[in-house]
Design a protein around this motif. Structure first.
Motif, PDB file in Angstrom:
ATOM      1  N   PRO A  71       0.840  -1.221   0.000  1.00 57.65           N
ATOM      2  CA  PRO A  71       0.000   0.000   0.000  1.00 57.65           C
ATOM      3  C   PRO A  71       0.864   1.256   0.000  1.00 57.65           C
ATOM      4  O   PRO A  71       1.714   1.437   0.876  1.00 57.65           O
ATOM      5  N   GLY A  72       0.676   2.083  -1.009  1.00 62.24           N
ATOM      6  CA  GLY A  72       1.405   3.340  -1.052  1.00 62.24           C
ATOM      7  C   GLY A  72       2.873   3.189  -1.329  1.00 62.24           C
ATOM      8  O   GLY A  72       3.618   4.174  -1.251  1.00 62.24           O
ATOM      9  N   SER A  73       3.347   1.992  -1.590  1.00 64.11           N
ATOM     10  CA  SER A  73       4.740   1.664  -1.901  1.00 64.11           C
ATOM     11  C   SER A  73       5.618   1.727  -0.652  1.00 64.11           C
ATOM     12  O   SER A  73       5.265   2.330   0.375  1.00 64.11           O
ATOM     13  N   TYR A  74       6.769   1.105  -0.768  1.00 69.44           N
ATOM     14  CA  TYR A  74       7.782   1.115   0.296  1.00 69.44           C
ATOM     15  C   TYR A  74       9.050   1.713  -0.288  1.00 69.44           C
ATOM     16  O   TYR A  74       9.484   1.329  -1.380  1.00 69.44           O
ATOM     17  N   GLU A 109      13.881   4.935   5.703  1.00 70.70           N
ATOM     18  CA  GLU A 109      12.809   4.007   5.321  1.00 70.70           C
ATOM     19  C   GLU A 109      11.483   4.742   5.462  1.00 70.70           C
ATOM     20  O   GLU A 109      11.196   5.338   6.512  1.00 70.70           O
ATOM     21  N   ARG A 110      10.662   4.693   4.386  1.00 69.13           N
ATOM     22  CA  ARG A 110       9.336   5.318   4.423  1.00 69.13           C
ATOM     23  C   ARG A 110       8.289   4.273   4.041  1.00 69.13           C
ATOM     24  O   ARG A 110       8.368   3.672   2.966  1.00 69.13           O
ATOM     25  N   TYR A 111       7.305   4.139   4.930  1.00 70.74           N
ATOM     26  CA  TYR A 111       6.238   3.159   4.674  1.00 70.74           C
ATOM     27  C   TYR A 111       5.021   3.550   5.506  1.00 70.74           C
ATOM     28  O   TYR A 111       5.133   3.745   6.742  1.00 70.74           O
ATOM     29  N   ARG A 112       3.863   3.724   4.820  1.00 65.76           N
ATOM     30  CA  ARG A 112       2.592   4.061   5.459  1.00 65.76           C
ATOM     31  C   ARG A 112       2.705   5.344   6.299  1.00 65.76           C
ATOM     32  O   ARG A 112       2.245   5.407   7.432  1.00 65.76           O
ATOM     33  N   GLY A 113       3.395   6.323   5.725  1.00 64.15           N
ATOM     34  CA  GLY A 113       3.468   7.618   6.393  1.00 64.15           C
ATOM     35  C   GLY A 113       4.492   7.681   7.504  1.00 64.15           C
ATOM     36  O   GLY A 113       4.675   8.749   8.112  1.00 64.15           O
TER      37      GLY A 113
END
Length: 681
Positions: free
Chosen positions: A261-264, A380-384
């Motif tokens: 979801p929303g990319s990693y 690292e960016r994932y789910r905001g």
């Protein structure tokens, strides 16, 4: 090489893997048992020139092999490589042509053997041509610049062949292959390679070239020319094995989130701007080789302000096939950048029970085939949510453990090496292993020869001991037999001189007394004495001729039988007939004794019991048998009496002793006839 996995492929692969594991285990066990020194090895060290030097060289080879890259030799990984269509003849030529837009300076070509893993064929060096030549276009003309070694090496193990030559600047390189090998089970021929690397110094420029191959299997999902330069080999990662345990980078997502979801996003930032022409991602072993590698992703190069300067969007919408143990390369024009960003849109789910995840052992920026600097900042960016790690910050222990494996310089099993250095290490490994094999064969032959010498020497010594003992025994027996013969001769001489002379004197006295005595009873007694004396003389001579032929001589048995009949029968009329050559058939001592005993017993029976007045005697040869016939005209024997075992028992026993057939014909008042048939041996 990785082929589409079917049930039969998987089963075949598991069996092959088990067989290879068992083979390697046995080899290791034998190698461990061989460490114990033997008598032969100690003798070789002391007496065979060069043996200790070879041992020292083998130790040095083992140490150097330990420092070299270790190839992956289990189930082949990566893409299939290149294999031509079936060729009818081994003399067919396969041409591989590589072209660049601008001239490049080349100095080496590395060829990786094709390693197949299919239901019908499994092999580590299939379709390697016997003749390989390399040509470069210089000033519009094709020039021969190098040739392959030709033939099969002692050890292949899917190891590459590195062909080095003087640097040459060209836009076109041609590889020609002839003397094509034959399919293991079919009658057609082909040529094939898993990968071809063309080097300009440390940089592999083959992926930047346009490749054309004759007889190519275009359109195939494996074994086509596009897989010749995709940097995926059956040997897996270009790395140097390490004994330290390293941790891959792993990011797991919640169940049901295979589509991220929303990319990693994972960004690796370097301390300053660096030149980058490729980004390499090494897979990690999770569940199965490379199966947790990202499926859909992009790779971006960022400048110091975080702006995208180059992007590789090849697999943004099109899913990537699993690379096996091979690294993935995203290639760019030479670009100055300070960060590399991996954006994942779809993760792997190797098995239904596992959460979707991405896993890799290393992501590194490269320039001309060599790794650039290490990243000092990970984000690292994932789910905001954003997680940042500065490698120099000692307080970020938990985050460091999670993110730092992404660029720590280590793959899942060792240190990342430049491609050419890795290939040179593999080539050196092959050279050392071949030298090791030759030296071990020489050492083994030396030890074997010494063992044979010890065995043959021991056997020779044993045979000498046995032969000496046998010689002494035989010599002692010969000496004893000589003494026995000497004693026999002396006794025989004494008997001949003393007893024989006395018996002869007795016979003379009996003959003179017979002339002087007229009364019947006394004459009868004298005849009995004369007969017994004559029998004793004959018996003595028989004994002497048997025990001491040099003293006694063989008597005429037929003449004696005639004489004996007259002595035993007395006044009873008799006739004696003998056939020709019967005397020559009666020379064997046991036969003479048996016939004489039977003959005497038959004459005594005729004289004492038959009341006969006539006896007919004959001895002849007939149909290979000695026939002795004695017939009288006496009172005969009743048939019922003949059937009794005691009747003529002694004669029957004598016949059995001679292995002869005795026929008795008799009837009351009709006399008796004995026919003894003795087979000649």
């Amino acid at each position: 090489m990785r082929f589409p996995r079917t049930a039969s492929n998987i089963e075949h692969g598991s069996a092959a893997f088990r067989n290879k594991s068992l083979h390697y285990s046995i080899v290791l066990m034998l190698a461990a048992s061989a460490q114990a020194d033997t008598l032969e090895q100690n003798l070789a060290r002391g007496f065979v020139k060069g043996y200790k030097q070879n041992e020292a060289r083998l130790v040095a080879i083992d140490e150097e092999l330990h420092s070299l890259p270790q190839p992956y030799l289990r189930e082949p990984t990566g893409t299939g490589g290149f294999l031509t269509h079936e060729q009818k003849s081994s003399t067919s030529e396969v041409v591989l042509a590589f072209s660049w837009e601008k001239p490049v300076e080349l100095d080496a070509v590395a060829l990786f053997p094709l390693r197949l893993f299919m239901d019908e064929v499994y092999g580590e060096n299939l379709y390697w041509p016997e003749s390989i030549t390399i040509e470069a276009e210089i000033d519009g003309r094709q020039n021969l610049i190098a040739q392959g070694t030709g033939g099969q090496p002692l050890i292949r193990q899917s190891l590459p062949e590195l062909i080095e030559f003087a640097p040459v600047s060209t836009r076109r390189l041609t590889i020609r292959c002839t003397d094509l090998p034959q399919h293991p089970h079919e009658k057609w021929h082909a040529a094939g390679f898993a990968e071809i690397c063309i080097f300009s110094g440390a940089n592999n420029v083959a992926p930047q070239a346009s490749c054309k191959a004759s007889h190519s299997r275009q359109g195939y999902h494996v074994l086509a020319q596009e897989f010749l330069t995709d940097a995926q080999t059956p040997l897996g990662l270009p790395e140097l094995s390490s004994h330290s345990k390293t941790h891959p980078f792993i990011k797991k997502f919640g169940f049901g989130h295979k589509i991220v979801p929303g990319s990693y996003k994972l960004t690796c930032t370097y301390p300053r701007e660096i030149l980058i022409d490729a980004v390499r991602i090494d897979p990690a072993i999770e569940h199965s080789y490379g199966q947790s590698f990202p499926v859909r992703f992009t790779i971006d190069l960022l400048d110091a302000q975080g702006q995208v300067v180059q992007s590789d969007t090849t697999y943004e919408t099109f899913p990537m096939r699993k690379p096996g143990l091979n690294p993935h390369f995203s290639r760019f024009p030479e670009t100055k950048a300070q960060a590399v960003r991996l954006t994942v849109y779809e993760a792997s789910q190797p098995i239904p029970e596992a959460a979707p995840a991405i896993a890799f052992s290393e992501i590194s920026a490269q320039h001309k085939g060599v790794e650039s600097e290490r990243a000092t900042l990970f984000e690292e960016r994932y789910r905001g949510k954003t997680i940042r790690l500065v490698t120099e910050d000692p307080t970020d222990t938990k985050a460091k453990l999670a993110l730092s494996p992404a660029n720590d310089g280590l793959t899942h099993s060792g240190q990342v090496l430049p491609l050419r250095q890795w290939i040179e290490g593999l080539v050196r490994r092959q050279q050392l292993m071949e030298e090791q094999m030759i030296l071990r064969q020489q050492q083994g032959k030396t030890v074997s020869d010494i063992a044979k010498t010890l065995i043959y020497g021991s056997l020779t010594l044993l045979l000498l001991v046995i032969g000496s003992a046998a010689f002494l025994i035989v010599r002692n027996r010969i000496r004893m037999r000589g003494e026995i013969r000497s004693t026999r001769a002396r006794i025989a001489s004494d008997l001949h001189d003393d007893v024989g002379s006395n018996l002869g004197t007795i016979i003379l006295h009996v003959e003179k007394l017979e002339e002087q005595i007229n009364t019947a009873p006394e004459r009868k007694r004298l005849k009995a004495i004369y007969r017994l004396t004559r029998e004793s003389v004959f018996g003595l001579r028989e004994v002497l001729s048997t025990t001491a032929p040099e003293v006694g001589r063989t008597q005429n048995l037929v003449a004696y039988m005639d004489e004996l009949a007259g002595l035993v029968l007395g006044k009873t009329d008799y006739t004696f007939a003998s056939g020709p050559a019967i005397g020559e058939a009666l020379l064997e001592q046991t036969l003479r004794k048996g016939i004489l005993l039977f003959y005497k017993e038959a004459l005594y029976n005729a004289k004492r019991h038959s009341a006969c007045s006539q006896v007919e005697i004959s001895i002849r040869l007939r149909d290979g048998n000695i026939i002795l016939r004695i017939k009288d005209n006496g009172k005969g024997i009743d048939q019922d009496a003949l059937k009794q075992p005691r009747t003529l028992r002694t004669l029957k026993q004598r016949a059995d002793w001679l292995h002869a057939h005795l026929e008795i014909e008799s009837a009351p008042g009709a006399g008796t006839q004995l026919i003894l048939s003795i087979p000649q041996e």
